[in-house]
Design a protein around this motif. Structure first.
Motif, mmCIF file in Angstrom:
data_model
loop_
_atom_site.group_PDB
_atom_site.id
_atom_site.type_symbol
_atom_site.label_atom_id
_atom_site.label_comp_id
_atom_site.label_asym_id
_atom_site.label_seq_id
_atom_site.Cartn_x
_atom_site.Cartn_y
_atom_site.Cartn_z
ATOM 1 N N PRO A 101 20.963 -22.885 -0.135
ATOM 2 C CA PRO A 101 20.229 -23.963 -0.804
ATOM 3 C C PRO A 101 21.158 -24.875 -1.588
ATOM 4 O O PRO A 101 22.149 -24.442 -2.181
ATOM 5 N N LEU A 102 20.853 -26.165 -1.541
ATOM 6 C CA LEU A 102 21.562 -27.246 -2.236
ATOM 7 C C LEU A 102 22.810 -27.720 -1.501
ATOM 8 O O LEU A 102 23.412 -28.720 -1.884
ATOM 9 N N GLY A 103 23.235 -27.027 -0.430
ATOM 10 C CA GLY A 103 24.341 -27.533 0.367
ATOM 11 C C GLY A 103 25.590 -27.778 -0.457
ATOM 12 O O GLY A 103 25.985 -26.954 -1.280
ATOM 13 N N ASN A 104 26.215 -28.929 -0.251
ATOM 14 C CA ASN A 104 27.443 -29.259 -0.979
ATOM 15 C C ASN A 104 27.187 -29.608 -2.435
ATOM 16 O O ASN A 104 28.134 -29.874 -3.176
ATOM 17 N N ALA A 105 25.923 -29.620 -2.848
ATOM 18 C CA ALA A 105 25.605 -29.837 -4.258
ATOM 19 C C ALA A 105 25.408 -28.517 -4.982
ATOM 20 O O ALA A 105 24.920 -28.501 -6.112
ATOM 21 N N ALA A 106 25.781 -27.419 -4.353
ATOM 22 C CA ALA A 106 25.624 -26.115 -4.988
ATOM 23 C C ALA A 106 26.535 -25.995 -6.202
ATOM 24 O O ALA A 106 27.513 -26.717 -6.345
#
Length: 548
Positions: A101-106
């Motif tokens: 979850p959140l991809g590269n915004a993790a």
């Protein structure tokens, strides 16, 4: 990724593998644990094998759930789509998280501070990025005037003094470009290139739209764009007589920072875009200010995710998106971590994944483009070092939020606790170092990063800290977390403005099809404003029948 990344979602940004190594060789008698994360590697490779041409078709379980809209992916484009659907009064949707979850915004959390595992800041958005302003207003960051020229933002999120510095010839200097000697060839070249940038900023079409705009889709389409896009930014610099080594390092740094590769591999149009696009304004802040949080853009992504009800999220990863035979609507087959298949049925599906994933999920949409390579994807290394105290500083400018080493092939490091150190340093902090691994041999670099031992990755990740502090910083480091993003961001290589997969994906939105696409890849380069734009456009197309 370091400065304005984009934020990829979906299958390429999922799951992780953690390796633990005791690295006592770093300093005699000392050592610290290092965790190495490979988001999406295991599940991503598994999905690739299941969807490769010639692979046996997966079983088709009956649809166990129906929803009006299914969003495939959980990065910024997906979260922005969900946010815009809810604003339009459409709550009957399901977001398939993907393996991470959140991809590269993790982001991660440590007793010293939260910290980013990907992108770490957002430029103050211009009026053209009204969708971002409205999102920030909804999240409580933009306090007044989302439609004003200079809105009021929460000062705790605006980076003020000590924004950035560069280490050059043993001393720290303010800014990223080191001081140029008066009346030198370098200074003359810098003045010339600034004049050329000024001419580019003045380019507009008959409707008054600028040639360089964010989001890209709102800018002018001029004949000069294709000519610039056909050459590399390095070639453009050559043609304008920019030969000074320090200036060339600076332009390479800027391209690696924004696009993941050096200027020789970036379209001249994209390279100019970075320097010529309009900068946003904020009340009580200098033009071009930026917003940041300890966890980077994970703060925004986490806030958007928190608006979703439990039934609006689903774990697992999409394996296939197919249109229903003889009727409107789509079916989404989902694979979970245990290898079990399930299915959803929806009126509309938004595929918010990178294009190289989207073409496997919906191959029929890209018929005739099987041989199109698609955009190259730059791999990245993001390293978080947990520091129980700050190392001693060299002379010059004090510790800044963003700290860069002149001449380095890395991208420096940021301080997670910067916004909290205006009066005194906290006891501990997290230093986040970035390294764009993209190059002409992207695939080889990606394979190396996927298999490299922790000590090799750590040596690469800590190179700028070694230059800045020698071995002392390791004395105060209690641990490190290294994250490899194998397909972090699309590279806007020469010709990217006419990339066929990008154009085909955009056409689905214009045609109001049952399967829509939303990702920064639809702009050809990876930044928050572009990813969120396409997510919002997809939602508006669903809610109102056509993008507005």
């Amino acid at each position: 990724m370091k400065r304005r990344l984009l934020l990829a979602g979906g299958l390429a940004a999922g799951g992780f593998v953690v390796l633990r190594d005791r690295l006592s060789a770093l300093l005699p008698g000392r050592g610290f644990d290092t965790a190495v994360r490979h988001p999406g590697q295991h599940m991503g490779h598994r999905l690739r094998e299941l969807t490769r041409p010639g692979a046996p078709p997966a079983a088709q379980p009956p649809a166990q759930r129906k929803a009006d809209v299914v969003i495939v992916g959980s990065g910024v484009a997906a979260l922005s789509c969900a946010w815009a659907l809810r604003r339009a009064g459409l709550d009957d949707f399901v977001m398939i998280d993907g393996p991470a979850p959140l991809g590269n915004a993790a982001w991660g959390s440590h007793p010293f501070s939260a910290y980013p595992r990907g992108a770490h800041y957002l430029p103050v958005p211009t009026r053209s990025s009204l969708h971002v302003r409205e999102m920030l207003h909804d999240l409580g960051v933009l306090l007044e005037g989302p439609r004003d020229d200079a809105p009021l933002y929460d000062e705790r999120c605006v980076v003020h003094a000590g924004v950035e510095r560069v280490l050059h010839q043993g001393r720290w200097h303010a800014g990223i470009l080191p001081p140029l000697a008066p009346h030198s060839a370098a200074q003359r070249q810098w003045a010339a290139v600034q004049a050329a940038f000024g001419q580019m900023r003045a380019l507009h079409d008959a409707q008054g739209r600028p040639a360089f705009e964010v989001p890209l889709a709102l800018g002018a389409t001029l004949p000069s764009a294709s000519r610039l896009d056909a050459q590399s930014f390095a070639g453009w610099l050559d043609a304008h007589g920019i030969t000074d080594p320090l200036l060339r390092w600076y332009f390479d740094y800027s391209c690696r920072d924004e696009y993941g590769v050096e200027a020789a591999l970036v379209s001249a149009w994209a390279g100019l875009h970075y320097f010529c696009v309009q900068r946003g304004q904020a009340r009580h802040a200098e033009p071009g200010a930026v917003l940041t949080w300890p966890q980077g853009l994970g703060w925004i992504a986490h806030g958007l995710q928190g608006r979703l009800a439990p039934q609006q999220r689903m774990t697992g990863a999409a394996l296939r998106v197919s249109r229903l035979a003889g009727q409107r609507g789509c079916r989404v087959t989902v694979l979970d971590e245990q290898g079990r298949l399930s299915a959803l049925q929806a009126r509309k599906v938004v595929v918010a994944t990178p294009l190289f994933v989207a073409r496997r999920l919906v191959p029929e949409h890209f018929d005739g483009l099987e041989q199109a390579p698609g955009p190259a994807m730059s791999p990245w290394l993001v390293a978080n070092f947990f520091m129980r105290r700050f190392p001693a500083e060299r002379p010059g400018e004090p510790l800044s939020w963003d700290n860069v080493v002149a001449g380095s092939s890395a991208l420096g490091y940021i301080v997670a606790t910067h916004q909290a150190i205006r009066t005194a340093l906290p006891a501990g902090t997290v230093l986040t170092a970035y390294h764009a691994l993209g190059a002409a041999d992207n695939e080889a670099r990606r394979r190396w990063a996927a298999q490299a031992p922790a000590d090799e990755l750590l040596a690469l990740a800590g190179a700028d800290l070694d230059t800045a502090y020698g071995r002392e910083w390791k004395r105060w480091c209690t641990g490190a977390e290294l994250t490899i993003h194998g397909h972090a961001m699309a590279v806007p290589a020469p010709g990217f403005l006419h990339e066929p997969l990008m154009r085909r994906a955009r056409a689905a939105l214009a045609d109001g099809q049952d399967v829509l696409f939303a990702h920064a890849d639809l702009s050809g380069y990876s930044v928050f404003e572009e990813a969120s734009y396409w997510g919002v456009q997809a939602a508006r197309g669903i809610a109102y029948g056509a993008p507005r």
